[in-house]
Motif scaffolding. Structure first.
Motif, PDB file in Angstrom:
ATOM      1  N   LYS A  66       0.951  -1.321   0.113  1.00 24.91           N
ATOM      2  CA  LYS A  66      -0.032  -0.096   0.010  1.00 24.91           C
ATOM      3  C   LYS A  66       1.012   1.197  -0.037  1.00 24.91           C
ATOM      4  N   TRP A  67       1.470   1.461  -1.164  1.00 25.95           N
ATOM      5  CA  TRP A  67       2.491   2.625  -1.161  1.00 25.95           C
ATOM      6  C   TRP A  67       2.084   3.854  -1.149  1.00 25.95           C
ATOM      7  N   LEU A  85      11.869   3.604   2.903  1.00 26.36           N
ATOM      8  CA  LEU A  85      12.156   4.249   1.980  1.00 26.36           C
ATOM      9  C   LEU A  85      13.255   3.419   1.166  1.00 26.36           C
ATOM     10  N   ALA A  86      13.994   2.796   1.905  1.00 25.58           N
ATOM     11  CA  ALA A  86      15.012   1.598   1.149  1.00 25.58           C
ATOM     12  C   ALA A  86      14.283   0.528   0.492  1.00 25.58           C
ATOM     13  N   LEU A  87      13.079   0.157   1.234  1.00 27.25           N
ATOM     14  CA  LEU A  87      12.357  -1.121   0.625  1.00 27.25           C
ATOM     15  C   LEU A  87      11.645  -0.298  -0.687  1.00 27.25           C
ATOM     16  N   TYR A  88      11.028   0.605  -0.443  1.00 21.97           N
ATOM     17  CA  TYR A  88      10.400   1.217  -1.677  1.00 21.97           C
ATOM     18  C   TYR A  88      11.337   1.518  -2.962  1.00 21.97           C
ATOM     19  N   TYR A  89      12.592   1.953  -2.948  1.00 22.03           N
ATOM     20  CA  TYR A  89      13.467   2.271  -4.003  1.00 22.03           C
ATOM     21  C   TYR A  89      13.832   0.875  -4.462  1.00 22.03           C
ATOM     22  N   TYR A  90      14.192  -0.120  -3.487  1.00 22.11           N
ATOM     23  CA  TYR A  90      14.751  -1.426  -4.086  1.00 22.11           C
ATOM     24  C   TYR A  90      13.677  -1.943  -4.826  1.00 22.11           C
ATOM     25  N   VAL A  91      12.363  -2.440  -4.071  1.00 21.05           N
ATOM     26  CA  VAL A  91      11.590  -3.004  -5.147  1.00 21.05           C
ATOM     27  C   VAL A  91      11.036  -2.355  -6.237  1.00 21.05           C
ATOM     28  N   HIS A  92      11.503  -1.143  -6.279  1.00 14.32           N
ATOM     29  CA  HIS A  92      11.159  -0.367  -7.809  1.00 14.32           C
ATOM     30  C   HIS A  92      12.430  -0.208  -8.751  1.00 14.32           C
ATOM     31  N   GLY A  93      13.373  -1.101  -8.282  1.00 16.17           N
ATOM     32  CA  GLY A  93      14.792  -1.132  -9.295  1.00 16.17           C
ATOM     33  C   GLY A  93      15.517   0.219  -8.921  1.00 16.17           C
ATOM     34  N   ASP A  94      15.345   1.019  -8.166  1.00 19.40           N
ATOM     35  CA  ASP A  94      16.244   2.280  -7.915  1.00 19.40           C
ATOM     36  C   ASP A  94      17.564   1.847  -6.730  1.00 19.40           C
ATOM     37  N   TYR A  95      18.374   1.260  -7.235  1.00 21.49           N
ATOM     38  CA  TYR A  95      19.271   0.571  -6.291  1.00 21.49           C
ATOM     39  C   TYR A  95      20.122   1.672  -5.483  1.00 21.49           C
ATOM     40  N   GLU A  96      20.575   2.835  -6.337  1.00 18.92           N
ATOM     41  CA  GLU A  96      21.387   3.796  -5.873  1.00 18.92           C
ATOM     42  C   GLU A  96      20.292   4.362  -4.889  1.00 18.92           C
ATOM     43  N   ILE A 142      21.537  -6.095   0.170  1.00 16.80           N
ATOM     44  CA  ILE A 142      20.884  -6.319  -0.782  1.00 16.80           C
ATOM     45  C   ILE A 142      21.170  -5.232  -1.825  1.00 16.80           C
ATOM     46  N   SER A 143      21.293  -3.919  -1.441  1.00 15.85           N
ATOM     47  CA  SER A 143      21.472  -2.885  -2.090  1.00 15.85           C
ATOM     48  C   SER A 143      22.880  -2.627  -2.804  1.00 15.85           C
ATOM     49  N   SER A 144      23.659  -3.084  -1.738  1.00 14.62           N
ATOM     50  CA  SER A 144      25.067  -2.864  -2.254  1.00 14.62           C
ATOM     51  C   SER A 144      25.599  -3.926  -3.282  1.00 14.62           C
ATOM     52  N   ALA A 145      24.860  -5.054  -2.918  1.00 11.91           N
ATOM     53  CA  ALA A 145      25.115  -6.161  -3.987  1.00 11.91           C
ATOM     54  C   ALA A 145      24.765  -5.673  -5.441  1.00 11.91           C
ATOM     55  N   LYS A 178       4.683 -12.087   0.063  1.00 14.46           N
ATOM     56  CA  LYS A 178       5.478 -13.079  -0.622  1.00 14.46           C
ATOM     57  C   LYS A 178       6.444 -12.748  -1.782  1.00 14.46           C
ATOM     58  N   GLU A 179       5.783 -11.630  -2.777  1.00  9.44           N
ATOM     59  CA  GLU A 179       6.635 -11.209  -3.767  1.00  9.44           C
ATOM     60  C   GLU A 179       8.021 -10.561  -3.040  1.00  9.44           C
ATOM     61  N   TYR A 180       7.664  -9.591  -2.059  1.00  7.42           N
ATOM     62  CA  TYR A 180       8.734  -9.087  -1.501  1.00  7.42           C
ATOM     63  C   TYR A 180       9.691  -9.721  -0.647  1.00  7.42           C
ATOM     64  N   ILE A 181       8.991 -11.201  -0.207  1.00  8.36           N
ATOM     65  CA  ILE A 181       9.944 -12.127   0.536  1.00  8.36           C
ATOM     66  C   ILE A 181      11.084 -12.727  -0.424  1.00  8.36           C
TER      67      ILE A 181
END
Length: 239
Positions: free
Chosen positions: A119-120, A145-156, A179-182, A219-222
């Motif tokens: 529920k973003w 916010l780390a999760l938000y950017y990560y699951v939306h492909g904005d790793y920086e 996960i982000s530094s990887a 589950k998708e985020y897991i």
């Protein structure tokens, strides 16, 4: 509750249980103990038997004694979150917010749980309000916010937010750094995050998926996070 190490959790739990025994009508204490009971399941401490059931019963007791206690409704909301019950979670969450819409801790906590429900719009709205109340949020708040950017492909930007957490005793810190530094090929930071994770969860390579699943209802985020952890050098062993 999300910031306790296992040892400090045990100490706080014993102290709060003692307080409730001596003051059984202390509503904030009942609500905080309900939250601590839920934390045993959420953070996979393994200290209690039926911690979630104990938590729900105590949270209901606190709400019944004082329907205007925000902490009690927040304790109810974490119970429904951990049970993956979106409708009951939303009802408790909205009640908690209505009782004090300027409590940045409540706003940030609920922002995190709304995020895991995907529920973003609501999650980011609460984060915006929380930042308006307190621009210097505690470190764990930035995990949303780390999760938000990560699951939306904005790793920086995920990495930027992960670095703000700065709480190596908290799951979110090491996990989001790994996960982000990887994704960015930052091997030293990835190794540092991995080391911090294994300090607080020595069995993470065996129980990591369970620990992640206890915190995340989606589950998708897991799957996304476990894949990111594997890319960061945490290879889950078959049980």
């Amino acid at each position: 509750e999300s910031l306790l190490t296992l040892d400090s959790y045990k100490r706080v739990l014993m102290g709060m249980e003692a307080l409730v025994r001596s003051e059984p009508d202390n509503i904030p204490a009942l609500a905080m103990l309900a939250d601590l009971y839920a934390s045993d399941h959420q953070w996979s401490y393994g200290v209690l038997n039926n911690g979630l059931e104990k938590s729900l019963n105590m949270a209901m007791q606190a709400v019944n004694l004082d329907p205007a206690c925000q902490v009690a409704h927040l304790a109810m909301s974490i119970n429904y979150y951990l049970r993956h019950d979106l409708s009951l979670f939303e009802a408790s969450a909205e009640k908690a917010i209505s009782l004090n819409p300027c409590n940045f801790g409540t706003l940030s906590t609920l922002a995190s749980w709304y995020a895991f429900f995907q529920k973003w719009d609501k999650s980011l709205e609460l984060m915006k309000k929380s930042l308006a109340v307190n621009p210097n949020l505690p470190g764990w708040c930035w995990s949303t916010l780390a999760l938000y950017y990560y699951v939306h492909g904005d790793y920086e930007n995920a990495y930027v937010e992960a670095k703000k957490i700065m709480m190596p005793g908290c799951l979110w810190d090491g996990m989001f750094r790994v996960i982000s530094s990887a994704k960015l090929g930052l091997k030293e930071e990835m190794a540092s995050g991995r080391q911090d994770l294994l300090k607080i969860y020595p069995d993470f390579e065996t129980n990591g998926p369970t620990i992640v699943a206890h915190n995340i209802c989606n589950k998708e985020y897991i799957d996304i996070i476990c894949q990111g952890l594997a890319e960061g050098g945490i290879v889950f062993k078959k049980r």
